[in-house]
Design a protein around this motif. Structure first.
Motif, short mmCIF file in Angstrom:
data_model
loop_
_atom_site.label_atom_id
_atom_site.label_comp_id
_atom_site.label_asym_id
_atom_site.label_seq_id
_atom_site.Cartn_x
_atom_site.Cartn_y
_atom_site.Cartn_z
N TRP A 1 0.86 -1.20 0.00
CA TRP A 1 0.00 0.00 0.00
C TRP A 1 0.90 1.25 0.00
O TRP A 1 1.69 1.45 0.91
CB TRP A 1 -0.90 -0.02 1.24
CG TRP A 1 -1.79 1.16 1.33
CD1 TRP A 1 -2.72 1.56 0.40
CD2 TRP A 1 -1.86 2.10 2.39
NE1 TRP A 1 -3.34 2.70 0.83
CE2 TRP A 1 -2.84 3.04 2.05
CE3 TRP A 1 -1.19 2.24 3.60
CZ2 TRP A 1 -3.16 4.12 2.86
CZ3 TRP A 1 -1.50 3.30 4.43
CH2 TRP A 1 -2.48 4.23 4.05
N GLY A 2 0.76 2.07 -1.08
CA GLY A 2 1.67 3.20 -1.29
C GLY A 2 2.95 2.69 -1.94
O GLY A 2 4.06 2.96 -1.49
N ARG A 13 9.17 -0.46 -5.99
CA ARG A 13 10.46 -0.86 -5.40
C ARG A 13 10.37 -2.25 -4.76
O ARG A 13 11.24 -3.10 -4.96
CB ARG A 13 10.87 0.19 -4.36
CG ARG A 13 12.21 -0.04 -3.71
CD ARG A 13 12.58 1.12 -2.80
NE ARG A 13 11.71 1.27 -1.67
CZ ARG A 13 11.79 0.56 -0.54
NH1 ARG A 13 12.73 -0.36 -0.40
NH2 ARG A 13 10.95 0.77 0.46
N ASP A 50 -1.35 2.64 -5.38
CA ASP A 50 -0.81 3.99 -5.16
C ASP A 50 -1.74 5.02 -5.80
O ASP A 50 -2.60 4.70 -6.62
CB ASP A 50 0.60 4.13 -5.73
CG ASP A 50 1.41 5.21 -5.02
OD1 ASP A 50 2.28 4.86 -4.18
OD2 ASP A 50 1.17 6.42 -5.28
N VAL A 51 -1.53 6.29 -5.41
CA VAL A 51 -2.37 7.39 -5.92
C VAL A 51 -1.69 8.18 -7.05
O VAL A 51 -2.32 9.07 -7.61
CB VAL A 51 -2.73 8.39 -4.78
CG1 VAL A 51 -3.60 7.72 -3.73
CG2 VAL A 51 -1.49 8.99 -4.13
N GLN A 52 -0.44 7.88 -7.36
CA GLN A 52 0.27 8.69 -8.35
C GLN A 52 0.28 8.00 -9.73
O GLN A 52 0.98 6.98 -9.91
CB GLN A 52 1.71 8.94 -7.91
CG GLN A 52 1.82 9.80 -6.65
CD GLN A 52 3.24 10.22 -6.38
OE1 GLN A 52 3.78 11.09 -7.08
NE2 GLN A 52 3.86 9.62 -5.39
N ASN A 102 -4.48 12.93 -0.78
CA ASN A 102 -3.31 13.11 0.10
C ASN A 102 -2.73 14.47 -0.27
O ASN A 102 -2.41 14.71 -1.43
CB ASN A 102 -2.29 11.98 -0.12
CG ASN A 102 -1.05 12.15 0.76
OD1 ASN A 102 -0.20 13.00 0.51
ND2 ASN A 102 -0.97 11.37 1.83
N TYR A 142 5.56 1.25 3.42
CA TYR A 142 6.82 1.88 3.83
C TYR A 142 6.73 3.36 3.54
O TYR A 142 6.54 3.78 2.40
CB TYR A 142 7.99 1.24 3.05
CG TYR A 142 9.34 1.46 3.72
CD1 TYR A 142 9.89 0.47 4.52
CD2 TYR A 142 10.03 2.65 3.56
CE1 TYR A 142 11.12 0.65 5.15
CE2 TYR A 142 11.25 2.85 4.18
CZ TYR A 142 11.80 1.84 4.97
OH TYR A 142 13.02 2.03 5.59
N SER A 143 6.87 4.16 4.60
CA SER A 143 6.92 5.60 4.43
C SER A 143 5.61 6.16 3.86
O SER A 143 5.63 7.02 2.99
CB SER A 143 8.10 5.95 3.51
OG SER A 143 8.57 7.23 3.75
N TYR A 191 -7.33 4.76 7.72
CA TYR A 191 -6.67 3.67 6.97
C TYR A 191 -6.33 2.49 7.88
O TYR A 191 -6.37 1.35 7.43
CB TYR A 191 -5.43 4.18 6.26
CG TYR A 191 -5.75 4.97 5.01
CD1 TYR A 191 -6.41 4.36 3.94
CD2 TYR A 191 -5.41 6.30 4.88
CE1 TYR A 191 -6.72 5.08 2.79
CE2 TYR A 191 -5.71 7.03 3.74
CZ TYR A 191 -6.37 6.41 2.70
OH TYR A 191 -6.68 7.11 1.56
#
Ligand SMILES: C[S@@+](CC[C@H](N)C(=O)[O-])C[C@H]1O[C@@H](n2cnc3c(N)ncnc32)[C@H](O)[C@@H]1O
Length: 239
Positions: free
Chosen positions: A62-63, A68, A87-89, A114, A140-141, A154
């Motif tokens: 998630w994200g 990666r 992801d949102v991008q 976000n 992560y992050s 979330y």
């Protein structure tokens, strides 16, 4: 010898496509291709040791950025039962979809709000996964760029989609005895934080109560050893 051990270390770094530098989240750490691949491989090892990841498990990233972790999975394990990056991008997700998808590897673009990464998105806390379906969730992050209400929202979703014995490995900026939640704290970790949600730091007790109330129990906490001084958590569903 397990499949994973047999595979470990065999792939040439160039064997899996890598996103261009401008699409690598955490870019300053990942100028070199070797470092980018090594970071993904390192996190897959961490998920294996701390969250029970194996080739038969479902893994929700998630994200996920430009994938990666998916690259780490391909290098270390070949595949898992289902890797799902969210992801949102659009630019990062499209690159990952076009270059990393296969029968065990998929990506979904979502349109959640976000303030840093998708300011025009929708204010919901959905994550596209069936209830109880995720063996391992990796994030992560991501909580490091969210304020209290979003973390709570979330975390409730994550508690719902985790399998009964599932684990969520997540990172966040967490310290003892600080104000509950601060965006871009001054003089923190010797870094310059600027722009929306660059660094969101939580008080440890406040953060752990927030996720507990949302349905998650802390299985493990390691302070300050992740990127830029983030801490690592492993959560399970609260019984
Ligand atoms: C600092 S980056 C980390 C990327 C990746 N996890 C990694 O470690 O390489 C944070 C990522 O979270 C994503 N993100 C932020 N809010 C999100 C949301 N509500 N749903 C899904 N992804 C989100 C961002 O688009 C960004 O790719």
């Amino acid at each position: 010898m397990t499949d994973a051990t047999a595979r470990e270390g065999r792939l040439d770094p160039a064997a899996v496509p890598l996103p261009p530098y401008r699409l690598r989240m955490g870019g300053a750490h990942f100028k070199r291709d070797d470092d980018f691949v090594a970071a993904g491989v390192r996190d897959v090892r961490l998920l294996r040791q701390r969250a029970g990841l194996g080739r038969r498990k479902t893994l929700l990233d998630w994200g996920c950025g430009a994938g990666r972790l998916a690259i780490g999975v391909k290098h270390l394990l070949g595949n898992v039962a289902d890797y799902h990056g969210v992801d949102v991008q659009p630019e990062l997700l499209t690159w990952a979809q076009e270059n990393l998808s296969d029968e065990h590897t998929r990506f979904t673009l979502v349109d959640q709000h976000n303030a840093r990464y998708n300011p025009d998105g929708q204010a919901t806390y959905d994550i596209p996964a069936e209830p109880g379906s995720v063996d391992v969730l990796y994030s992560y992050s991501v909580f490091s760029h969210m304020l209290t209400d979003d973390v709570a929202g979330y975390a409730r979703t994550i508690a719902r989609i985790l399998a009964p014995e599932g684990r969520a490995l997540m990172t966040a900026f967490v310290e003892d005895d600080v104000p509950d939640c601060v965006e871009n704290p001054a003089d923190y970790l010797n870094l310059e934080w600027s722009g929306a949600l660059h660094c969101v730091r939580f008080d440890r007790r406040f953060f752990e109560q927030l996720v507990w109330d949302a349905g998650l129990a802390v299985e493990e906490y390691v302070h300050g050893r992740e990127t830029d001084g983030q801490s690592m958590y492993v959560f399970s569903r609260r019984g």
